[in-house]
Write a protein that holds these residues in place. Structure first.
Motif, mmCIF file in Angstrom:
data_model
loop_
_atom_site.group_PDB
_atom_site.id
_atom_site.type_symbol
_atom_site.label_atom_id
_atom_site.label_comp_id
_atom_site.label_asym_id
_atom_site.label_seq_id
_atom_site.Cartn_x
_atom_site.Cartn_y
_atom_site.Cartn_z
ATOM 1 N N LEU A 1 60.492 27.271 -16.179
ATOM 2 C CA LEU A 1 59.096 27.201 -15.548
ATOM 3 C C LEU A 1 59.143 27.490 -14.219
ATOM 4 C CD1 LEU A 1 58.210 23.448 -17.074
ATOM 5 C CD2 LEU A 1 57.706 25.607 -17.809
ATOM 6 N N LYS A 2 60.520 27.416 -13.414
ATOM 7 C CA LYS A 2 60.349 27.544 -12.034
ATOM 8 C C LYS A 2 61.693 27.774 -11.673
ATOM 9 C CE LYS A 2 58.053 26.895 -7.840
ATOM 10 N NZ LYS A 2 56.788 27.710 -7.653
ATOM 11 N N LEU A 3 61.896 28.646 -10.722
ATOM 12 C CA LEU A 3 63.242 28.850 -9.912
ATOM 13 C C LEU A 3 63.066 28.894 -8.461
ATOM 14 C CD1 LEU A 3 65.650 31.653 -10.939
ATOM 15 C CD2 LEU A 3 65.250 30.986 -8.516
ATOM 16 N N LEU A 4 63.835 27.675 -8.057
ATOM 17 C CA LEU A 4 63.928 27.344 -6.677
ATOM 18 C C LEU A 4 64.884 27.751 -5.935
ATOM 19 C CD1 LEU A 4 62.702 23.759 -7.006
ATOM 20 C CD2 LEU A 4 61.270 25.648 -6.144
ATOM 21 N N ASN A 5 64.811 28.799 -4.986
ATOM 22 C CA ASN A 5 66.100 29.341 -3.944
ATOM 23 C C ASN A 5 66.014 27.985 -3.139
ATOM 24 O OD1 ASN A 5 66.713 31.591 -5.028
ATOM 25 N ND2 ASN A 5 64.885 32.518 -4.385
ATOM 26 N N ALA A 6 66.825 26.886 -3.550
ATOM 27 C CA ALA A 6 66.982 25.759 -2.730
ATOM 28 C C ALA A 6 67.485 25.874 -1.747
ATOM 29 C CB ALA A 6 67.215 24.515 -3.681
ATOM 30 N N HIS A 7 68.923 26.151 -1.705
ATOM 31 C CA HIS A 7 70.035 26.083 -0.700
ATOM 32 C C HIS A 7 70.751 27.409 -0.684
ATOM 33 C CE1 HIS A 7 70.086 21.695 -0.389
ATOM 34 N NE2 HIS A 7 69.557 21.611 -1.500
ATOM 35 N N LYS A 8 71.439 27.393 0.442
ATOM 36 C CA LYS A 8 72.316 28.673 0.948
ATOM 37 C C LYS A 8 73.791 28.616 0.334
ATOM 38 C CE LYS A 8 69.866 29.788 5.301
ATOM 39 N NZ LYS A 8 68.853 28.572 5.272
ATOM 40 N N GLY A 9 74.170 27.566 -0.257
ATOM 41 C CA GLY A 9 75.447 27.079 -0.793
ATOM 42 C C GLY A 9 75.160 26.570 -2.065
ATOM 43 N N PRO A 10 76.356 26.574 -2.836
ATOM 44 C CA PRO A 10 76.291 25.674 -4.194
ATOM 45 C C PRO A 10 75.411 24.331 -4.001
ATOM 46 C CG PRO A 10 78.608 26.497 -3.745
ATOM 47 C CD PRO A 10 77.826 26.717 -2.511
ATOM 48 N N VAL A 11 74.601 24.128 -4.991
ATOM 49 C CA VAL A 11 73.885 22.699 -5.001
ATOM 50 C C VAL A 11 74.883 21.886 -5.868
ATOM 51 C CG1 VAL A 11 71.794 21.554 -5.797
ATOM 52 C CG2 VAL A 11 71.794 24.155 -5.320
ATOM 53 N N THR A 12 75.103 20.857 -5.089
ATOM 54 C CA THR A 12 76.265 19.683 -5.601
ATOM 55 C C THR A 12 75.570 18.546 -6.567
ATOM 56 O OG1 THR A 12 76.064 18.807 -3.505
ATOM 57 C CG2 THR A 12 77.967 20.218 -4.013
ATOM 58 N N SER A 13 74.190 18.145 -6.132
ATOM 59 C CA SER A 13 73.732 17.184 -6.934
ATOM 60 C C SER A 13 71.986 16.900 -6.833
ATOM 61 C CB SER A 13 74.446 15.573 -6.677
ATOM 62 O OG SER A 13 73.482 15.316 -5.298
ATOM 63 N N LEU A 14 71.566 16.397 -7.599
ATOM 64 C CA LEU A 14 69.989 15.918 -7.737
ATOM 65 C C LEU A 14 69.983 14.580 -8.152
ATOM 66 C CD1 LEU A 14 68.451 17.715 -10.809
ATOM 67 C CD2 LEU A 14 70.723 17.366 -10.753
ATOM 68 N N ASN A 15 69.001 13.866 -7.319
ATOM 69 C CA ASN A 15 68.828 12.329 -7.728
ATOM 70 C C ASN A 15 67.257 12.328 -7.622
ATOM 71 O OD1 ASN A 15 71.103 11.012 -8.699
ATOM 72 N ND2 ASN A 15 71.889 11.787 -6.644
ATOM 73 N N PHE A 16 66.815 11.218 -8.245
ATOM 74 C CA PHE A 16 65.432 11.130 -8.191
ATOM 75 C C PHE A 16 64.690 9.832 -7.713
ATOM 76 C CE2 PHE A 16 66.077 14.157 -11.365
ATOM 77 C CZ PHE A 16 65.128 15.176 -11.235
#
Length: 351
Positions: free
Chosen positions: A199-214
């Motif tokens: 559905l969506k691709l986000l170029n969120a960070h410049k390094g590895p993404v380590t976690s996501l929380n809501f």
């Protein structure tokens, strides 16, 4: 010379935060997770142990041990809202379900190196888990994101062809309609949970993404990254980045206070944790590996304070369900349970 300090210590006016230090694992922690009621938390580590701990006094109640060989490492755990079932993601490619009391219910041979697992969020209908695994040579298993039904067990969805690289973690989006996955390439990809389409691709960070929380309703998401930032995202159709928190260390986890939407005295706070990789610590000036927990203001984007922590990077953190403290798990194998002083609720500087 003034030697009064040596003779009698002045009595402390305010009791300071004394954490419980739990040495219940021998290897680095991978995950800490509270149950919905908040009276227990579960910890998992690379020693293959999964421990159930009572929040109130931090005593270990027991461990979740699979029938047969213990896993080399457990990368993730989750518990249903009603605290009936616990699921673990084991490095040997097995996904194991237990009753909350610790009895093994079923084991699914998932395949690959199982990195994450999470129950779906629908109250009263938690009969699915989402998982992700790294590829493995024998039997040949690709990088996958999958949805499994718990009872009766069956595969409902497998995303592998469209998966560009291995996912680090994957969680359910709002209303179980989507899946949100994070990657070492710095991207966040949102998938349709029924069709498996992107559905969506986000170029969120410049390094590895380590976690996501809501947040509880899953309408706000926070991601953390090795690029030393955490970012706050809206989870409507825009997936807009509304805030960036720039810190001075690689981050391994970030979480939003459950009190951020409290009716009375909300706490717009986030917790961040990380630190330099063990291998890089000696290369920096001084003895600062930056392993403290960071408390930041969610709206103003400023650091409120730090809490002294582990003797190595912090790998996982979780807020207490009542927002009155937090638990962290470190590379040093320790679990630290902190409870805030009354200052946190009365002092102006923590508003």
């Amino acid at each position: 010379s003034d030697c009064r300090g040596l003779v009698g210590r002045a009595p402390r006016t305010a009791a300071s935060m004394h954490p419980y230090l739990l040495h219940i694992h021998d290897r680095p922690l991978t995950c800490v997770k509270f149950n919905y009621d908040g009276d227990f938390f579960i910890t998992a580590a690379k020693d293959g142990d999964v421990c159930l701990v009572r929040t109130e006094n931090c005593e270990r109640v027991g461990t979740y041990t699979p029938i047969g060989d213990k896993a080399g490492a457990v990368f993730a755990i989750d518990v249903t809202h009603d605290s009936q079932y616990v699921v673990t993601a084991n490095a040997d490619g097995k996904m194991i379900f237990y009753t909350f009391e610790g009895e093994q219910v079923k084991a699914i041979d998932h395949g690959g190196i199982l990195k994450f697992v999470e129950w779906n969020q629908k109250p009263g209908a938690q009969n699915m888990v989402v998982t992700c695994n790294d590829k493995f040579k024998s039997p040949p298993t690709p990088n996958r994101i999958m949805i499994w039904q718990f009872d009766p067990p069956k595969r409902l969805l497998s995303i592998d062809e469209q998966l560009p690289m291995k996912a680090t973690k994957v969680k359910w989006g709002p209303f179980d309609e989507s899946l949100v996955s994070i990657f070492e390439e710095g991207t966040v990809i949102v998938w349709d949970s029924s069709r498996g389409t992107q559905l969506k691709l986000l170029n969120a960070h410049k390094g590895p993404v380590t976690s996501l929380n809501f947040t509880e309703d899953r309408m706000l998401m926070i991601t953390s990254s090795k690029d030393q930032t955490a970012k706050l995202w809206t989870m409507d159709d825009e997936y807009e980045c509304v805030k960036v928190y720039e810190t001075d260390r690689p981050l391994n986890d970030a979480a939003i206070s459950p009190l951020y939407n409290a009716e009375k005295d909300p706490k717009f706070h986030i917790l961040l944790g990380g630190g330099q990789d063990a291998k890089d610590v000696t290369t920096t000036a001084g003895s600062s590996g930056k392993f403290e927990a960071l408390l930041w203001h969610m709206v103003y984007g400023e650091e409120i304070g730090t809490v002294k922590g582990h003797f190595g990077p912090m790998n996982a953190l979780a807020w207490r369900r009542d927002g009155r403290g937090f638990v962290t798990g470190g590379e040093d194998g320790y679990v630290r349970a902190h409870t805030f002083d009354s200052d946190y609720f009365t002092s102006k500087k923590f508003e």
